[in-house]
Design a protein around this motif. Sequence first.
Motif, PDB file in Angstrom:
ATOM      1  N   GLU A  46      18.342  57.298  44.245  1.00 56.54           N
ATOM      2  CA  GLU A  46      18.251  56.353  45.356  1.00 56.54           C
ATOM      3  C   GLU A  46      17.677  55.011  44.913  1.00 56.54           C
ATOM      4  O   GLU A  46      17.869  53.994  45.575  1.00 56.54           O
ATOM      5  N   ALA A  47      16.957  54.989  43.789  1.00 57.41           N
ATOM      6  CA  ALA A  47      16.387  53.735  43.295  1.00 57.41           C
ATOM      7  C   ALA A  47      17.477  52.716  42.975  1.00 57.41           C
ATOM      8  O   ALA A  47      17.226  51.515  42.989  1.00 57.41           O
ATOM      9  N   LEU A  48      18.682  53.206  42.708  1.00 55.22           N
ATOM     10  CA  LEU A  48      19.792  52.292  42.424  1.00 55.22           C
ATOM     11  C   LEU A  48      20.336  51.643  43.698  1.00 55.22           C
ATOM     12  O   LEU A  48      20.997  50.614  43.637  1.00 55.22           O
ATOM     13  N   LEU A  49      20.049  52.227  44.834  1.00 55.13           N
ATOM     14  CA  LEU A  49      20.557  51.658  46.089  1.00 55.13           C
ATOM     15  C   LEU A  49      19.899  50.321  46.409  1.00 55.13           C
ATOM     16  O   LEU A  49      20.551  49.420  46.934  1.00 55.13           O
ATOM     17  N   ASP A  50      18.629  50.146  46.074  1.00 49.37           N
ATOM     18  CA  ASP A  50      17.993  48.861  46.290  1.00 49.37           C
ATOM     19  C   ASP A  50      18.634  47.797  45.406  1.00 49.37           C
ATOM     20  O   ASP A  50      18.828  46.657  45.834  1.00 49.37           O
ATOM     21  N   LEU A  51      18.968  48.158  44.184  1.00 55.10           N
ATOM     22  CA  LEU A  51      19.641  47.236  43.275  1.00 55.10           C
ATOM     23  C   LEU A  51      20.983  46.791  43.848  1.00 55.10           C
ATOM     24  O   LEU A  51      21.410  45.658  43.656  1.00 55.10           O
ATOM     25  N   ALA A  52      21.645  47.660  44.583  1.00 55.44           N
ATOM     26  CA  ALA A  52      22.976  47.380  45.129  1.00 55.44           C
ATOM     27  C   ALA A  52      22.940  46.675  46.487  1.00 55.44           C
ATOM     28  O   ALA A  52      23.983  46.377  47.055  1.00 55.44           O
ATOM     29  N   ARG A  53      21.755  46.391  47.007  1.00 54.71           N
ATOM     30  CA  ARG A  53      21.652  45.722  48.309  1.00 54.71           C
ATOM     31  C   ARG A  53      22.379  44.368  48.260  1.00 54.71           C
ATOM     32  O   ARG A  53      22.106  43.527  47.415  1.00 54.71           O
ATOM     33  N   GLY A  54      23.375  44.189  49.139  1.00 58.04           N
ATOM     34  CA  GLY A  54      24.159  42.957  49.185  1.00 58.04           C
ATOM     35  C   GLY A  54      25.231  42.856  48.118  1.00 58.04           C
ATOM     36  O   GLY A  54      25.940  41.858  48.033  1.00 58.04           O
ATOM     37  N   ALA A  55      25.370  43.894  47.294  1.00 58.43           N
ATOM     38  CA  ALA A  55      26.331  43.892  46.183  1.00 58.43           C
ATOM     39  C   ALA A  55      27.521  44.792  46.505  1.00 58.43           C
ATOM     40  O   ALA A  55      27.611  45.380  47.576  1.00 58.43           O
ATOM     41  N   ILE A  56      28.400  44.909  45.550  1.00 55.60           N
ATOM     42  CA  ILE A  56      29.518  45.842  45.635  1.00 55.60           C
ATOM     43  C   ILE A  56      29.144  47.036  44.772  1.00 55.60           C
ATOM     44  O   ILE A  56      28.915  46.902  43.568  1.00 55.60           O
ATOM     45  N   LEU A  57      29.020  48.190  45.381  1.00 54.19           N
ATOM     46  CA  LEU A  57      28.622  49.420  44.711  1.00 54.19           C
ATOM     47  C   LEU A  57      29.878  50.206  44.362  1.00 54.19           C
ATOM     48  O   LEU A  57      30.749  50.386  45.211  1.00 54.19           O
ATOM     49  N   THR A  58      29.982  50.679  43.107  1.00 55.87           N
ATOM     50  CA  THR A  58      31.198  51.356  42.646  1.00 55.87           C
ATOM     51  C   THR A  58      30.928  52.769  42.118  1.00 55.87           C
ATOM     52  O   THR A  58      31.188  53.064  40.950  1.00 55.87           O
ATOM     53  N   PRO A  59      30.458  53.678  42.943  1.00 49.75           N
ATOM     54  CA  PRO A  59      30.192  55.034  42.459  1.00 49.75           C
ATOM     55  C   PRO A  59      31.459  55.892  42.370  1.00 49.75           C
ATOM     56  O   PRO A  59      32.409  55.702  43.131  1.00 49.75           O
ATOM     57  N   ASN A  60      31.441  56.837  41.435  1.00 50.17           N
ATOM     58  CA  ASN A  60      32.457  57.887  41.474  1.00 50.17           C
ATOM     59  C   ASN A  60      31.931  58.962  42.431  1.00 50.17           C
ATOM     60  O   ASN A  60      30.833  58.836  42.976  1.00 50.17           O
ATOM     61  N   LEU A  61      32.697  59.995  42.650  1.00 47.50           N
ATOM     62  CA  LEU A  61      32.294  61.013  43.622  1.00 47.50           C
ATOM     63  C   LEU A  61      30.967  61.696  43.273  1.00 47.50           C
ATOM     64  O   LEU A  61      30.092  61.813  44.137  1.00 47.50           O
ATOM     65  N   PRO A  62      30.762  62.155  42.019  1.00 45.61           N
ATOM     66  CA  PRO A  62      29.467  62.774  41.703  1.00 45.61           C
ATOM     67  C   PRO A  62      28.292  61.805  41.860  1.00 45.61           C
ATOM     68  O   PRO A  62      27.214  62.200  42.307  1.00 45.61           O
ATOM     69  N   GLU A  63      28.497  60.528  41.499  1.00 42.77           N
ATOM     70  CA  GLU A  63      27.417  59.548  41.665  1.00 42.77           C
ATOM     71  C   GLU A  63      27.096  59.350  43.145  1.00 42.77           C
ATOM     72  O   GLU A  63      25.919  59.276  43.525  1.00 42.77           O
TER      73      GLU A  63
END
Length: 157
Positions: A46-63
């Motif tokens: 979840e710590a990566l979610l703050d980094l992605a605030r206002g950004a385009i997040l590109t996770p695969n299904l497991p991520e």
Amino acid sequence: AVKIGMVGNPANASAIRALLPQDVPVVVDPILHASSGAPLFDGPPEALLDLARGAILTPNLPEAESLLRGPADARALLAKGPKAVLLKGGHAAGDPVDLLVTAAGTTRFEGTRIPGARRGTGCRLASALATALAMGTPLQDAVTKAREYVRGYLREP
């Protein structure tokens, strides 16, 4: 544009977040594990979610499942702060379907599975997406271009 990939730990993610410019597109590829399964992020996903605030997040299904600690759900990820989520469907059985989710709605990108195994496709996709956005390409068209680039890579001998 800025493309962010493997950051290693929450402290690095926080430091990067503090340095991000506000006036350029940011693409965050939330790399948690290597293709081999080795962990590449030491901390709660979840710590990566703050980094992605206002950004385009590109996770695969497991991520996406790790980020949500549950089923992969692009809308649930969007609700956590990214401007957009490109949920990559290559890990699912059958032909891959990627979903681009924004506040305006959901766009499906379908394709036939290309036989073979290549590493680094998620990194290539995020980098190609950032490149297209840096050139002023609208988001949906940038996703199309990035997918075409990766599909070309997958077809290479």
